[in-house]
Write a protein that holds these residues in place. Structure first.
Motif, short mmCIF file in Angstrom:
data_model
loop_
_atom_site.label_atom_id
_atom_site.label_comp_id
_atom_site.label_asym_id
_atom_site.label_seq_id
_atom_site.Cartn_x
_atom_site.Cartn_y
_atom_site.Cartn_z
N GLN A 17 0.87 -1.12 0.07
CA GLN A 17 0.09 0.05 0.10
C GLN A 17 0.81 1.30 -0.10
N LEU A 18 0.37 2.23 -0.79
CA LEU A 18 1.10 3.53 -0.75
C LEU A 18 0.40 4.43 0.02
N ASP A 19 0.79 4.69 1.30
CA ASP A 19 -0.13 5.39 2.31
C ASP A 19 -0.27 6.98 2.12
N ASN A 20 0.80 7.47 1.17
CA ASN A 20 0.62 8.75 0.90
C ASN A 20 -0.12 9.29 -0.39
N ALA A 21 -0.56 7.94 -0.87
CA ALA A 21 -1.35 8.09 -2.27
C ALA A 21 -2.66 7.64 -2.26
N GLU A 236 12.11 -1.01 -15.23
CA GLU A 236 12.68 -1.68 -16.19
C GLU A 236 12.30 -3.18 -16.36
N ASP A 237 12.75 -3.80 -17.42
CA ASP A 237 11.88 -5.29 -17.56
C ASP A 237 12.90 -6.09 -16.60
N LEU A 238 14.12 -5.98 -16.29
CA LEU A 238 15.02 -6.68 -15.32
C LEU A 238 14.43 -6.51 -14.29
N GLU A 239 14.01 -5.39 -13.91
CA GLU A 239 13.51 -5.09 -12.29
C GLU A 239 12.08 -5.58 -12.02
N MET A 240 11.32 -5.73 -13.37
CA MET A 240 10.15 -6.44 -12.96
C MET A 240 10.23 -7.98 -13.02
N ILE A 241 10.99 -8.56 -14.01
CA ILE A 241 11.09 -9.96 -13.69
C ILE A 241 11.79 -10.56 -12.67
N GLY A 242 12.74 -9.56 -12.13
CA GLY A 242 13.45 -9.97 -10.93
C GLY A 242 14.42 -11.11 -10.72
N PRO A 243 15.31 -11.29 -11.50
CA PRO A 243 16.20 -12.47 -11.15
C PRO A 243 17.20 -11.76 -10.15
N SER A 244 17.31 -10.52 -9.94
CA SER A 244 18.28 -9.92 -9.07
C SER A 244 17.50 -8.84 -8.15
N VAL A 245 16.51 -8.24 -8.45
CA VAL A 245 15.72 -7.45 -7.67
C VAL A 245 14.67 -7.80 -6.69
N ALA A 246 14.78 -7.60 -5.50
CA ALA A 246 13.60 -8.14 -4.86
C ALA A 246 12.34 -7.38 -4.97
N LEU A 250 12.19 -3.10 -5.25
CA LEU A 250 11.70 -2.39 -6.45
C LEU A 250 10.55 -1.24 -6.03
N LEU A 251 9.84 -1.65 -4.93
CA LEU A 251 8.87 -0.80 -4.43
C LEU A 251 9.59 0.23 -4.04
N VAL A 252 10.59 0.21 -3.29
CA VAL A 252 11.21 1.43 -2.52
C VAL A 252 11.81 2.15 -3.59
N PHE A 255 8.79 4.07 -5.38
CA PHE A 255 7.72 4.67 -4.81
C PHE A 255 8.14 5.15 -3.32
N HIS A 256 9.49 5.44 -3.04
CA HIS A 256 9.76 5.67 -1.98
C HIS A 256 9.18 6.95 -0.85
N GLU A 257 8.85 7.98 -1.94
CA GLU A 257 8.12 9.20 -1.62
C GLU A 257 6.80 9.01 -1.21
N GLU A 258 6.35 7.81 -1.50
CA GLU A 258 4.74 7.50 -1.49
C GLU A 258 4.58 6.79 -0.26
N MET A 259 5.88 6.56 0.47
CA MET A 259 5.73 5.58 1.72
C MET A 259 4.94 4.12 1.60
N PRO A 260 5.67 3.26 0.82
CA PRO A 260 5.42 1.93 0.40
C PRO A 260 5.12 1.07 1.77
N ARG A 261 4.19 0.27 2.14
CA ARG A 261 3.89 -0.55 3.26
C ARG A 261 3.59 -1.83 2.84
N VAL A 262 4.55 -2.87 2.92
CA VAL A 262 4.08 -4.30 2.57
C VAL A 262 3.56 -5.18 3.48
N PHE A 263 2.88 -6.14 3.03
CA PHE A 263 2.04 -6.99 3.77
C PHE A 263 2.58 -8.31 3.58
#
Length: 331
Positions: A17-21, A236-246, A250-252, A255-263
């Motif tokens: 969830q993006l708490d600021n948006a 970017e595509d490699l960020e989306m499919i995530g072989p090396s990006v958790a 990716l969320l940080v 959307f770091h300015e939107e305060m992402p909160r994960v569940f």
């Protein structure tokens, strides 16, 4: 990292969830699930791509349904690809994996070298939710339009649910160092939190007058929605499919300015619910004469599961409502 080494976030869905948006969403990563789905069939490349996209959409949408519910996405068209069907089975209990299955029906003689979406013709995109015994299944339909299956899903949510929704997906075959070519897919779904929307009255500004997200947000909500979409476009595509990006990284990054909160993360597996008992039950409505027409020259009735490829060989004497014997009888 070689193909045999499973990445921690493979085959998972991460809600956030993006708490600021006032926006919620999911990040999905599919690896073994797609292998399980696609290896059952020798699909032409455009059909494979459509099934992969549909499976990814199913994972992203399905994560919201309740325990033991079933979500199905279906595409029916008059084009070369006649049907795509996917099922998402919610976990049976907290902490258990969800299951996905999918298959496509197509006319091989009509498949072309054009883009995958061009293999579809006039038709519809449907969302079905089965809440279990004693309930009426929910069904929502929107026309095939807008150039991709993800755009069809966005149109469904805008038109049927009046929820601004956005998908950014990446999928395809990849080869990791020391491994073999295999399918990977990843995507992000954004959805504005539900609220009354007086801006959604009448026809929309989308194709054929369908509602789109901009028709159902206004003021500060629209500014937040547009900003989140612009940030999502930088993925970017490699960020989306995530072989090396958790997914959380990716969320940080996005959307770091939107305060992402994960569940809690939801794991997902390829899984089919077919069984011999289900086949027998589906044939229980037929008479002995009907069963005789289904019997092969070998004296058996056969059935194949389109989803997982399972092949069933059944004794016709044990089938239908006039069955002479029960399964396992020797007489």
């Amino acid at each position: 990292m070689t193909l045999g080494q499973k990445i921690a976030w493979d085959d998972t869905i991460l809600p956030f969830q993006l708490d600021n948006a006032d926006i919620r969403g999911r990040v999905a990563r599919l690896d073994g699930v797609l292998d399980g789905i696609l290896k059952q069939h020798a699909y032409p490349a455009p059909v494979e791509a459509l099934v992969a996209e549909m499976a990814l959409l199913t994972a992203l949408v399905g994560q919201t349904i309740k325990l033991r519910w079933k979500l199905s996405l279906q595409v029916q068209t008059k084009g070369a690809v006649r049907m795509i069907a996917t099922d998402y089975y919610a976990p049976e209990s907290e902490g258990a994996p969800a299951r996905i299955r999918a298959y496509a029906s197509f006319d091989a003689n009509r498949i072309t070298d054009s883009a995958p979406f061009d293999q579809l013709g006039e038709g519809y995109f449907a969302v079905l939710i089965d809440q279990g015994k004693g309930t009426e299944p929910y069904q929502g339909i929107t026309p095939i339009a807008a150039g991709s299956l993800s755009a069809c899903a966005e149109a469904y949510f805008a038109q049927s649910e009046q929820l601004p929704t956005r998908f950014n997906l990446s999928f395809g075959k990849s080869t990791e160092k020391g491994g073999v070519e295999h399918w990977r897919a990843g995507g992000v779904m954004l959805q504005h939190m539900p609220k009354a929307s007086p801006f959604a009255q009448g026809g929309g500004s989308g194709e054929d007058g369908l509602l789109v997200a901009s028709d159902i947000v206004d003021g500060e909500d629209r500014e937040n929605w547009n900003r989140a979409n612009m940030l999502l476009d930088t993925a970017e595509d490699l960020e989306m499919i995530g072989p090396s990006v958790a997914p959380s990284d990716l969320l940080v990054r996005l959307f770091h300015e939107e305060m992402p909160r994960v569940f809690d993360v939801q794991s997902v597996r390829f899984g089919c619910t077919c069984s011999e008992d289900r086949v027998r039950n589906s044939l229980s409505i037929y008479s002995a004469k009907d069963i005789e027409k289904m019997t092969t020259d070998e004296g058996i009735v056969t059935a194949d599961c389109q989803f997982c490829g399972a092949h069933y060989r059944l004794d016709p004497k044990t089938l239908g409502f006039e069955a002479e014997n029960s399964p396992g009888d020797n007489g």
